[in-house]
Design a protein around this motif. Structure first.
Motif, mmCIF file in Angstrom:
data_model
loop_
_atom_site.group_PDB
_atom_site.id
_atom_site.type_symbol
_atom_site.label_atom_id
_atom_site.label_comp_id
_atom_site.label_asym_id
_atom_site.label_seq_id
_atom_site.Cartn_x
_atom_site.Cartn_y
_atom_site.Cartn_z
ATOM 1 N N ALA A 83 4.176 6.506 2.270
ATOM 2 C CA ALA A 83 5.102 5.412 2.577
ATOM 3 C C ALA A 83 4.408 4.313 3.367
ATOM 4 C CB ALA A 83 6.304 5.941 3.355
ATOM 5 N N GLY A 84 3.498 4.688 4.285
ATOM 6 C CA GLY A 84 2.774 3.682 5.050
ATOM 7 C C GLY A 84 1.827 2.888 4.194
ATOM 8 N N GLN A 85 1.154 3.544 3.264
ATOM 9 C CA GLN A 85 0.257 2.836 2.358
ATOM 10 C C GLN A 85 1.045 1.940 1.402
ATOM 11 O OE1 GLN A 85 -2.767 5.455 0.644
ATOM 12 N NE2 GLN A 85 -2.434 6.876 2.321
ATOM 13 N N GLU A 86 2.203 2.416 0.957
ATOM 14 C CA GLU A 86 3.051 1.597 0.097
ATOM 15 C C GLU A 86 3.517 0.348 0.837
ATOM 16 O OE1 GLU A 86 6.083 4.338 -1.000
ATOM 17 O OE2 GLU A 86 5.087 4.906 -2.878
ATOM 18 N N ALA A 87 3.811 0.486 2.127
ATOM 19 C CA ALA A 87 4.280 -0.668 2.904
ATOM 20 C C ALA A 87 3.213 -1.763 2.935
ATOM 21 C CB ALA A 87 4.637 -0.225 4.323
ATOM 22 N N ALA A 88 1.950 -1.365 3.125
ATOM 23 C CA ALA A 88 0.873 -2.355 3.149
ATOM 24 C C ALA A 88 0.722 -3.038 1.786
ATOM 25 C CB ALA A 88 -0.435 -1.687 3.558
ATOM 26 N N MET A 89 0.901 -2.277 0.702
ATOM 27 C CA MET A 89 0.807 -2.877 -0.630
ATOM 28 C C MET A 89 2.013 -3.769 -0.927
ATOM 29 S SD MET A 89 -0.866 0.061 -3.085
ATOM 30 C CE MET A 89 0.263 1.387 -2.659
ATOM 31 N N LEU A 90 3.198 -3.335 -0.528
ATOM 32 C CA LEU A 90 4.396 -4.143 -0.761
ATOM 33 C C LEU A 90 4.319 -5.480 -0.037
ATOM 34 C CD1 LEU A 90 7.126 -1.352 -0.517
ATOM 35 C CD2 LEU A 90 6.520 -2.680 -2.552
ATOM 36 N N GLY B 184 0.448 -9.980 -6.702
ATOM 37 C CA GLY B 184 -0.148 -10.087 -5.377
ATOM 38 C C GLY B 184 -1.541 -10.686 -5.429
ATOM 39 N N VAL B 185 -2.039 -11.090 -4.269
ATOM 40 C CA VAL B 185 -3.364 -11.723 -4.198
ATOM 41 C C VAL B 185 -4.347 -10.897 -3.379
ATOM 42 C CG1 VAL B 185 -2.413 -14.035 -4.501
ATOM 43 C CG2 VAL B 185 -2.692 -13.106 -2.181
#
Length: 297
Positions: free
Chosen positions: A231-238, A187-188
């Protein structure tokens, strides 16, 4: 006929591991010393040494490396430690099932979502087997809210992040692990300025640790996304829209730990088990299961 006769005796010849010897082995492994283990078990160090020697002879393996002031497990000892803990736990469940008085009622358990997947399935399964007459109500929420509900008598136990902003030290620390920077593989987001981060809302220990570290390092950042659930924080990272501080054990592909030199160290975070006074036998037993589960994480 001949083939069956040769197989059956070999199976019957397998030795049974004595639960008291296993208890001795596990106690020595956890204390790191024959002397300390002897004090806990009210035995002499020489008696424990004889038990371990016999166990090593039965298994044909050396289980401990004996050093000047302590002992440490060999690779084979590490394997046996896992089996030993599980066998002792199963033995305790079996005995409790028949000898312990029947416990009934309800237990309210509050838990933060970062802990749910790590221990909850194991804890609930074991508790249901040993105490089927107890109803367990689980509430997932923020540490601050769970503690408030505990104080109001709506919960009996709460697993919360220790050291939250404005939160006095409470309960028993049952787990500690490093917080590390995490983001999407290749990721960037980590290269952007200001650094986009995704965090829980006010009152979260992770948020305070993260922002304090960024401020002290003088790194420009912006809170791009805010969510109280992992899960919400993971979504932003994904989506490669942000990075965040995450427990090392929760990072799974395609997320990865970031080793960018510009990111400041974060330190550890801790999980505390807080009990409501006078909550009853069922909650005490469930609390014991929770503590045991974290020991095996």
């Amino acid at each position: 006929m001949n083939q069956l006769s040769t197989i059956a005796p070999s199976r019957a010849a397998l030795p049974l591991l004595d639960s008291e010897v296993l208890r001795t082995f596990v106690t020595i492994a956890e204390s790191g010393s024959f002397t300390r283990a002897a004090q806990q078990l009210f035995r002499t160090p020489s008696a424990l040494s004889m038990q371990i020697k016999r166990l090593e002879e039965i298994l044909g393996q050396t289980l401990f490396v004996r050093e000047a002031r302590h002992v440490r497990l060999t690779a084979e000892g590490e394997v046996l430690l896992g089996y030993g803990r599980r066998l002792l736990k199963l033995n305790a469940e079996a005995v409790t099932q028949f000898l312990a008085p029947t416990i009934e009622g309800r237990v309210g358990l509050g838990i933060t979502d970062d802990v749910v997947g790590r221990i909850l399935p194991t804890v609930l399964a074991q508790f249901a087997r040993s105490h089927p007459a107890v109803q367990v109500d689980v509430e997932v929420g923020r540490s601050k809210d769970l503690l408030a509900r505990l104080d109001e008598g709506e919960l009996d136990l709460a697993l919360v992040m220790a050291g939250g902003p404005g939160q006095a030290a409470r309960g028993e620390i049952v787990h500690s692990e490093p917080l590390v920077w995490a983001g999407r593989e290749d990721g960037v987001a980590v290269q952007r300025t200001p650094l986009p981060v995704t965090l829980a809302q006010q009152g979260c220990a992770w948020r305070r640790i993260t922002l304090d570290a960024l401020d002290q390092a003088g790194i420009a950042y912006r809170i791009a996304y805010s969510c109280d659930h992992c899960a919400g924080q993971e979504a932003a990272m994904l989506a490669d829209l942000a990075v965040t501080a995450f427990p090392k054990s929760l990072i799974r592909p395609p997320l990865k730990r970031l080793h960018n030199e510009s990111l400041p160290p974060l330190g550890d975070y801790q999980v505390a088990l807080v009990k409501r006074a006078g909550s009853g036998d069922a909650s005490e037993v469930l609390a014991e299961r929770v503590v045991e589960a974290f020991r095996e994480v």
